[in-house]
Enzyme design. Structure first.
Site, PDB file in Angstrom:
ATOM      1  N   LYS A 166     -45.050  34.376  79.585  1.00 25.73           N
ATOM      2  CA  LYS A 166     -45.128  34.575  78.131  1.00 25.73           C
ATOM      3  C   LYS A 166     -46.487  34.146  77.601  1.00 25.73           C
ATOM      4  O   LYS A 166     -47.130  34.867  76.850  1.00 25.73           O
ATOM      5  CB  LYS A 166     -44.043  33.759  77.402  1.00 25.73           C
ATOM      6  CG  LYS A 166     -42.624  34.110  77.782  1.00 25.73           C
ATOM      7  CD  LYS A 166     -41.606  33.363  76.930  1.00 25.73           C
ATOM      8  CE  LYS A 166     -41.596  31.867  77.121  1.00 25.73           C
ATOM      9  NZ  LYS A 166     -41.154  31.416  78.440  1.00 25.73           N
TER      10      LYS A 166
ATOM     11  N   ARG B 134     -48.482  26.290  88.734  1.00 22.76           N
ATOM     12  CA  ARG B 134     -49.269  26.447  87.500  1.00 22.76           C
ATOM     13  C   ARG B 134     -50.200  25.264  87.249  1.00 22.76           C
ATOM     14  O   ARG B 134     -49.812  24.109  87.364  1.00 22.76           O
ATOM     15  CB  ARG B 134     -48.316  26.611  86.324  1.00 22.76           C
ATOM     16  CG  ARG B 134     -49.019  26.628  84.978  1.00 22.76           C
ATOM     17  CD  ARG B 134     -48.182  27.246  83.923  1.00 22.76           C
ATOM     18  NE  ARG B 134     -46.966  26.510  83.626  1.00 22.76           N
ATOM     19  CZ  ARG B 134     -46.046  26.962  82.781  1.00 22.76           C
ATOM     20  NH1 ARG B 134     -46.197  28.113  82.186  1.00 22.76           N
ATOM     21  NH2 ARG B 134     -44.967  26.243  82.543  1.00 22.76           N
TER      22      ARG B 134
END
Ligand code: AMP
Length: 218
Positions: free
Chosen positions: A16, A130
């Protein structure tokens, strides 16, 4: 563009933030990430930050009243007037209903909602791998998109950090929170006829190009 409010739905790790960033740069409208705003509030130890910290660390959702107030304030600012992108909000039915009221009060129509779908295994690798630049916010992944030099941002040399809630146990809880509290929003927005599904298993650049193209026409 006809839409004025764009919502990115999707599980944690669906991409997102990455996609919202590209769309924001292209259409020159702000990306409003409740997660980013809350992390900054926690760093600055503001009242909102203090209310949110324990929930975020546990991978649970922050109370609806807190995030709704944050969004209400943020979308009332001048740079949101032409439109805005919501990344990580709404995450519960109550938040979605609250947003409906806010949009109505601003005289805006229905939002356009993009649901990014990603396979479970890929989600886990995206989350555990990440890393985020401490200076510019650029997102890397040690498996799929590593920086040239380990731990250092290619763009500005900033130190790359792992989010504290990207630990395995917290990730598991965040995925549970998504399944239980956020995924019902898919049917909510499908029922309103404003939902578009996006295959998020592909390369981020491929998704962004396709997304921007379809948003230009929407
Ligand atoms: P994110 O960066 O979007 O993954 O959000 C990180 C964390 O911030 C979440 O796990 C929640 O604890 C909190 N958070 C962000 N957005 C919301 C929201 N709309 N509602 C409740 N909690 C949120």
């Amino acid at each position: 563009m006809k839409w004025q409010a764009l919502i990115f739905l999707g599980a944690p790790g669906a991409g997102k933030g990455t996609q919202a960033r590209e769309v924001s740069k292209h259409f020159l409208i702000p990306q409003i990430s409740t997660g980013d705003i809350l992390r900054e509030a926690v760093r600055n130890q503001t009242p909102w930050g203090l209310a949110a910290k324990a929930k975020m660390e546990a991978g649970d959702l922050v109370p609806d009243e807190v995030v709704c107030r944050i969004v209400e304030q943020r979308i009332g600012q001048p740079d949101s007037q032409r439109g805005f992108i919501l990344d990580g909000f709404p995450r519960t039915l109550a938040q979605a209903q609250c947003l409906d009221c806010m949009l109505q009060a601003q005289g805006r129509g229905n939002p356009l909602v993009l649901d990014i779908k990603v396979d479970h295994d890929l989600l886990l690798r995206r989350l555990t791998g990440r890393r985020t630049c401490s200076l510019c916010g650029q997102i890397y992944n040690v498996y799929f998109n590593p920086p040239r030099l380990e731990g250092v941002c290619d763009k500005d040399g900033g130190k790359l950090l792992q989010r504290t809630d990207d630990s395995e146990e917290t990730i598991r809880q965040r995925l549970v929170a998504y399944e239980q509290q956020t995924s019902p929003l898919i049917d909510y927005y499908r029922g309103k006829g404003v939902l578009q599904e996006v295959d998020g298993n592909r390369r981020p650049e491929t998704i962004a190009t396709e997304l921007i193209d379809s948003l230009e026409k929407a």
